[in-house]
Motif scaffolding. Sequence first.
Motif, PDB file in Angstrom:
ATOM      1  N   ARG A 369       0.798  -1.098  -0.026  1.00 61.20           N
ATOM      2  CA  ARG A 369      -0.209  -0.032   0.010  1.00 61.20           C
ATOM      3  C   ARG A 369       0.802   1.291   0.128  1.00 61.20           C
ATOM      4  N   VAL A 371       1.578   5.556  -1.265  1.00 69.92           N
ATOM      5  CA  VAL A 371       0.959   6.826  -1.502  1.00 69.92           C
ATOM      6  C   VAL A 371       1.830   7.531  -2.821  1.00 69.92           C
ATOM      7  N   THR A 373       3.109  10.398  -5.367  1.00 69.34           N
ATOM      8  CA  THR A 373       3.117  11.730  -5.558  1.00 69.34           C
ATOM      9  C   THR A 373       3.966  11.895  -6.656  1.00 69.34           C
ATOM     10  N   ASN A 400      -3.174   5.412  -2.093  1.00 68.36           N
ATOM     11  CA  ASN A 400      -3.892   5.627  -3.534  1.00 68.36           C
ATOM     12  C   ASN A 400      -3.394   4.545  -4.500  1.00 68.36           C
ATOM     13  N   ALA A 401      -2.289   3.741  -4.326  1.00 61.79           N
ATOM     14  CA  ALA A 401      -2.082   2.669  -5.231  1.00 61.79           C
ATOM     15  C   ALA A 401      -1.434   1.502  -4.652  1.00 61.79           C
ATOM     16  N   LEU A 422      -2.988   1.616  -9.952  1.00 64.58           N
ATOM     17  CA  LEU A 422      -3.645   2.996  -9.409  1.00 64.58           C
ATOM     18  C   LEU A 422      -5.183   2.158  -8.533  1.00 64.58           C
ATOM     19  N   VAL A 426      -9.903   5.680  -5.834  1.00 67.72           N
ATOM     20  CA  VAL A 426      -9.430   6.709  -5.105  1.00 67.72           C
ATOM     21  C   VAL A 426      -9.110   7.993  -6.124  1.00 67.72           C
ATOM     22  N   LEU A 428      -7.272  10.613  -8.002  1.00 69.23           N
ATOM     23  CA  LEU A 428      -5.825  11.110  -7.956  1.00 69.23           C
ATOM     24  C   LEU A 428      -5.835  12.504  -7.798  1.00 69.23           C
ATOM     25  N   THR A 430      -4.018  15.923  -5.200  1.00 70.69           N
ATOM     26  CA  THR A 430      -3.044  16.358  -4.621  1.00 70.69           C
ATOM     27  C   THR A 430      -3.104  17.747  -3.801  1.00 70.69           C
TER      28      THR A 430
END
Length: 431
Positions: A369, A371, A373, A400-401, A422, A426, A428, A430
């Motif tokens: 799991r 995150v 960015t 988120n992925a 992905l 969720v 995507l 930021t």
Amino acid sequence: MNDAPTPASTAPLPFDEALDAILRQADGHTTETEQLALVQSLGRALSASVRSRVALPPWDNAGMDGYAVQRADVMGATRAAPRVMPILGISAAGADATALPWVQQGTALRIMTGAPMPPGADAVIRIEDTDGGIERVSVFDDRDAQGRANVRPRGEDVAAGSELFARGTTIGASHLGVLASIGAHTVPVYRTPRVTIVSSGDELVLLDRFEEVEAGQRIVSSSSYALPALLRSAGADVRTVPLVPDTLHALTDALAGALDGGCDLLITTGGVSVGAHDYTREALAALGGRQTFWRARIRPGGPIGTGMVRNVPWLGLPGNPVSTMVTGALFAWPLIRLLGGHAGYRPLRIPVRFLDSAETPAPLTHFLRVVLTAGADGMPEARLAGPQGSNLLRTMALANALLMIPPDVSRADVGTTFTAILLPDVPLMTS
Ligand SMILES: Nc1nc2c(c(=O)[nH]1)N[C@H]1C(S)=C(S)[C@@H](COP(=O)(O)OP(=O)(O)OC[C@H]3O[C@@H](n4cnc5c(N)ncnc54)[C@H](O)[C@@H]3O)O[C@H]1N2
Ligand code: MOO
């Protein structure tokens, strides 16, 4: 028929083989089609291609506010040597194209963005390149007389008689706009797949019995809340049945009831491992189910099982809450999309740079799991969302992925590029 699993089908499958085997169960099981009012079709898949009888835009029109002219008349115009022309009138948005004056050589018509081009004109000079005149106009730049000349041709977006969207297209917000523009009051779509979830476990209660959780006797069936939400984001009409106690009899009854109630996909959670109370596969067999495979070479989610029961695909998701959600995202989500007729059903896989490290010694595909960015160079970067135990649902909520670490990698190192999948539910975003 109580088919016992064949020896070959009991060997744990590598991830992509497991996924393919699950997706194949949708063959011949796409939901039937229906004709729906346009505004109700958001999120559905088109069950037939849609053609347009009309052209979009329906007429040649202006791309700028300004003056419709013959381009040859303004070539060479400069501030020092402007071209001065009489104005014939105006074409505003909504004007009747058939009533517009002919723009003869040496004349101009005022025109607004989107308004029909008058006959004779082949360019629109933007107002900024003129003196903005009402009776007469001085044009002092010829840049707009080049190329497309601010004319948006009829049929540029959609030619009359052409295919607009193919079968299987997922109808999104802009599709609604385009379909409305061609006069589609209704559209042909696949019916929403009905998914029934059967969760078992003596330890589980719903929120209405939270006092038993506080008394230390039970845990909340978090998957009864999380999994339906995930699967609704795939376009499913999800039903859950009351939590089932850990007996073969109760589970068999619950599964039979779920099938009698009618569903396009039967999902079970829990009871699919090797514990003393893991009855799911036995209950399915008692109902004549045929197991396609059991167990995949993945973590979390290893004990996943699948098959067909009474001509309905069955997906047995493991009970650990994270395993349920990860297998729900990796397997159930695309299967539901396929059942609902969507041409796009696989969540996007992209290369990302891993900025943490993780031990993954078991020869399995690990799904971490993470995150994602955007890195300074634009490459997506992944950091662990937190500890990775299969019972730790909070870190699933933070991710988120899923970062895919292949079976032959025993240690995922900082800076290595891996594939991320992905999470389909969720957005995507930021900050
Ligand atoms: N000896 C072995 N034990 C386990 C194995 C194994 O291979 N050998 N596999 C482990 C793995 S991996 C998983 S995943 C789990 C899957 O087990 P089950 O699908 O049979 O699930 P349960 O035993 O029913 O529950 C496991 C765990 O999850 C909790 N749970 C179950 N349902 C829910 C729910 N709806 N909401 C929240 N939590 C739920 C349950 O209380 C257990 O803690 O098996 C491992 N064991
Ligand atoms: O796969 Mo289990 O899903 O590792 O907890």
